[in-house]
Design a protein around this motif. Structure first.
Motif, mmCIF file in Angstrom:
data_model
loop_
_atom_site.group_PDB
_atom_site.id
_atom_site.type_symbol
_atom_site.label_atom_id
_atom_site.label_comp_id
_atom_site.label_asym_id
_atom_site.label_seq_id
_atom_site.Cartn_x
_atom_site.Cartn_y
_atom_site.Cartn_z
ATOM 1 N N LYS A 185 41.781 54.670 23.321
ATOM 2 C CA LYS A 185 41.566 55.710 24.329
ATOM 3 C C LYS A 185 41.874 55.224 25.739
ATOM 4 O O LYS A 185 41.768 56.005 26.695
ATOM 5 C CB LYS A 185 40.106 56.193 24.269
ATOM 6 N N ASP A 242 44.365 57.316 27.997
ATOM 7 C CA ASP A 242 43.777 58.564 28.498
ATOM 8 C C ASP A 242 42.781 58.281 29.620
ATOM 9 O O ASP A 242 42.717 59.026 30.615
ATOM 10 C CB ASP A 242 43.074 59.313 27.358
ATOM 11 N N ASP A 249 44.653 57.516 32.796
ATOM 12 C CA ASP A 249 45.190 58.747 33.398
ATOM 13 C C ASP A 249 44.125 59.440 34.240
ATOM 14 O O ASP A 249 44.395 59.887 35.365
ATOM 15 C CB ASP A 249 45.691 59.687 32.304
ATOM 16 N N THR A 292 35.150 62.313 31.978
ATOM 17 C CA THR A 292 35.510 61.558 30.780
ATOM 18 C C THR A 292 34.331 60.741 30.272
ATOM 19 O O THR A 292 34.040 60.718 29.070
ATOM 20 C CB THR A 292 36.701 60.624 31.079
#
Length: 261
Positions: free
Chosen positions: A62, A65, A68, A222
């Motif tokens: 992960k 991600d 990002d 997140t």
């Protein structure tokens, strides 16, 4: 005479410590906070973190991600700070005692900055949620308003501290308002302003993590997503990425300060 002064100072200090102790004691009683239980729970918290809150090989999948979202958070923080600094510079020039056009506009500019500075970015985020919903734009404006208020106050102090002598000298030579601003005020106070902008960027990166929990965007969202899903290994990886990013930004900021100051 000097002995009386120091005696009064010690008495004032003792009085402040006494009042602070009483307020702390009352706060513990009102909130029913158990100090012994709180400190006793620390070993269990550390034990749980060591046993559950750490990244695994699976969580590393992960990482792209997460990076990002981190980049999104960094860009929003930098953009909000720099745009806020531009508006803050204008209001600081108008509100500074050294460069204000007149007392009325100076009071208005300082008053606006005071209002924006005294409202926390989390409060701004909750206020803006009603207008923009959960989006990056909400987080951007929350950070922008907080940056604007803080930097206006910092810029005003920088201008008054650094530029007053040179402004008086230019006025004595008959220089007009705008040459004074661009030839004296901005050049002399620019290093301190850049230092404050760098400090604000650091603060906004930290604040953006919290703002993301409210606005559903960025690295904060997140973390909240994985933590609520009990994916503690991925949540811990998010925390590590945030800490490394903050330390990296702080190192760059300190280097730039050493160069310009």
């Amino acid at each position: 005479m000097q002995a009386d002064f120091f005696a009064k100072k010690r008495l004032s200090t003792a009085g402040f410590i006494l009042v602070l102790g009483v307020v702390t004691f009352l706060a513990i009683i009102i909130t029913e906070y158990n100090i012994v239980k709180g400190f006793a729970s620390l070993p269990r918290a550390v034990e749980w973190a060591l046993g559950n809150f750490y990244p695994t090989a699976d969580s590393l999948a992960k990482l792209p991600d997460i990076l990002d979202k981190l980049i999104e958070t960094l860009l929003v923080s930098v953009a909000a700070t720099t745009v806020g600094a531009i508006f803050a510079l204008f209001f600081a020039i108008m509100g500074s005692n050294t460069t204000k056009v007149n007392r009325f506009f100076g009071s208005i500019c300082r008053g606006v900055a005071t209002v924006f500075r005294n409202i926390d970015v989390a409060a701004w985020a909750m206020i803006l949620l009603f207008s923009f919903g959960q989006s990056s734009l909400t987080g951007y404006f929350a950070l922008f308003f907080g940056s604007f208020g803080f930097l206006t106050r910092a810029f005003v102090e920088a201008i008054d501290e650094v530029s007053s002598g040179s402004v008086e000298a230019l006025r004595a030579t008959g220089a007009s308002y705008f040459p004074i601003i661009f030839q004296s005020v901005i050049p002399s106070s620019l290093p301190q302003m850049i230092s404050w902008i760098l400090f604000m960027i650091e603060m906004n990166i930290r604040n953006a993590t919290l703002i993301g929990l409210l606005t559903g965007s960025g690295i904060g969202f997140t973390f909240n997503l994985y933590y609520k899903n009990l994916s503690y290994d991925i949540a811990s990886l998010v925390v590590i990425v945030i800490v490394v990013a903050i330390l990296f930004i702080e190192a760059i900021s300190n280097y730039v300060r050493r160069v310009i100051l």
